[in-house]
Design an enzyme around this catalytic site. Structure first.
Site, PDB file in Angstrom:
ATOM      1  N   ASP A   1      -1.498  -0.112   8.159  1.00 31.83           N
ATOM      2  CA  ASP A   1      -2.005  -1.109   7.218  1.00 31.83           C
ATOM      3  C   ASP A   1      -3.531  -1.077   7.071  1.00 31.83           C
ATOM      4  O   ASP A   1      -4.097  -1.930   6.374  1.00 31.83           O
ATOM      5  CB  ASP A   1      -1.518  -2.508   7.611  1.00 31.83           C
TER       6      ASP A   1
ATOM      7  N   ASP B   1       6.567  -0.530   3.173  1.00 27.59           N
ATOM      8  CA  ASP B   1       5.280  -1.178   2.886  1.00 27.59           C
ATOM      9  C   ASP B   1       4.164  -0.144   2.705  1.00 27.59           C
ATOM     10  O   ASP B   1       3.186  -0.381   1.996  1.00 27.59           O
ATOM     11  CB  ASP B   1       4.885  -2.132   4.025  1.00 27.59           C
TER      12      ASP B   1
HETATM   13  N1  GLY Z   1       3.890  -5.732   5.312  1.00 30.13           N
HETATM   14  C1  GLY Z   1       4.645  -6.718   5.980  1.00 30.13           C
HETATM   15  C2  GLY Z   1       5.359  -7.617   5.055  1.00 30.13           C
HETATM   16  O1  GLY Z   1       5.486  -7.354   3.875  1.00 30.13           O
HETATM   17  O2  GLY Z   1       5.826  -8.654   5.538  1.00 30.13           O
END
Ligand code: GLY
Length: 394
Positions: free
Chosen positions: A96, A162
């Site tokens: 992330d 994600d």
């Molecule tokens: N990236 C984690 C979520 O979407 O909760």
């Protein structure tokens, strides 16, 4: 877009800007993550280096880009030390870094040309690139933990949906450095996602697992969805939005067709109020909990598809403009809290880690707010966002 549409989106935008101006002094150097719950429309703030850290600065940068009001620039810049600290603490960094440094440093560089911001973003891109697993050809999502063999086996072998948003940091890095390796890794990862995480009916797995030694595919699973074979709606959103941006960044037409295929699954499965439930395949007998954040991400993604198709003179653009704006209207009608006295957020009815219960449902979520604003700006015709930063100059 007719005059009434324009008025409708401009009204929402003005309501959003009003909330931002009201909350800047409340948040100061803190970054909101999730609402307090119930009728309390204030925020809990994010933990250090959590994936949500950049969505508040990201909204401030978007507001500065949109309005050129310096109040947003100054408010965005107070968060720089938190991001510098992340870069100095390697064990904090995970895939992330894409979200974190796109919304903070790339947004700064895109909007102001600040060279320190560019340097921070490139350091983050190097970290993301180094997570690529050459055997399985994917970007490893999560980190290993000391003395935890069970977890480590899972972590090393896992990619998650994600990441379709995180890879845009690599496309940007390729553009600004001229080094194609960043882009090649982003493309390899997206092709792997396309092959393994998209199912035949246009739904998606949340995660996909590989043997960490051989790189052989093992199968799909979930982390936040109802079950391994269900379809977590925010994940579907990450993929629609991510593949649409990947097309813009790479011009690989198959990424656009994937985004459309995934969007069609949503259009065929969304409830009549146009606000997704948290998992498109949760049984009808289970609580039909809404996730406004999924709606906001999906709306922004489908509106991206529409603008791409319009540019390609492909008439399908009308279908996706209608779907994207119908979802936006659903959010405005059922989830928008900008008119509530003292509200510090834009949307309620978000859901995160639903199986944990509590206020993780019916929640204000900072990323839902970010994509709501992005979707409104897309409905108003804006096309250059941080996901494709620098593309407009090429
Ligand atoms: N990236 C984690 C979520 O979407 O909760």
């Amino acid at each position: 877009m007719d005059f009434n549409d324009l008025k409708e989106w401009t009204t929402i935008k003005n309501d959003i800007i009003k909330i931002y101006k009201y909350t800047i002094p409340i948040h100061g150097t803190k970054r909101p993550e999730i609402g307090k719950g119930g009728k309390n429309y204030s925020w809990n703030y994010t933990k250090e280096h959590y994936w949500t850290e950049a969505f508040w600065p990201g909204q401030l940068w978007l507001a500065y880009d949109d309005t050129k009001d310096k109040i947003f620039l100054d408010a965005a810049r107070v968060h720089i030390p938190a991001f510098m600290k992340m870069l100095e603490t390697p064990k904090w960094l995970h895939h992330d870094v894409g979200f974190l440094f796109l919304m903070s440093s790339v947004s700064d560089y895109k909007t102001t040309g600040d060279l320190e911001a560019k340097k921070r973003a490139l350091r983050a891109a190097d970290i993301l690139r180094s997570r690529f697993q050459w055997n399985g050809r994917y970007i490893q999502a999560w980190n290993t933990k000391p003395n935890n063999d069970e977890w480590n086996k899972i972590a090393v072998g896992k990619m998650i949906i994600d990441s379709m948003e995180n890879i845009h940091l690599l496309y940007w890095a390729s553009r600004v450095t001229g080094e194609t390796a960043y882009q090649e890794i982003a493309n390899e990862h997206a092709l792997n996602m396309q092959k393994n995480i998209i199912r035949e009916d246009g739904s998606t797995y949340h995660c996909f697992n590989f043997d960490p030694i051989t790189g052989n595919p093992l199968g799909g699973s979930t982390h936040q969805g109802y079950s391994n074979e269900s379809c977590w709606s925010r994940g579907q959103g990450w993929a629609i939005h991510g593949f649409a941006q990947a097309y813009l960044n790479s011009k690989n037409k198959s990424f656009l067709e994937s985004a459309i295929f995934l969007a069609d699954f949503v259009i065929d499965n969304i409830s009549d109020d146009m606000v997704p439930i948290w998992d498109f395949k949760a049984p009808k007998t289970s609580p039909q909990i809404k996730d406004s954040s999924a709606g906001a991400i999906i709306s922004a993604g489908i509106l991206t598809i529409s603008s791409i198709l319009e540019e390609l003179q492909d008439n399908r653009y009308k279908k996706y403009y209608k779907a994207g704006t119908d979802i936006l209207r659903g959010l405005r009608k059922y989830c928008d809290i900008t008119q509530i006295e003292g509200s510090q957020g834009l949307l309620n009815q978000g859901a995160s880690h639903v199986n944990k219960g509590g206020y993780w449902t019916q929640a204000m979520l900072i990323y839902g707010d970010y994509y709501y604003y992005e979707a409104v700006l897309r409905a108003l015709g804006k096309k250059d966002f941080v996901w494709t930063a620098g593309l407009e100059e090429k």
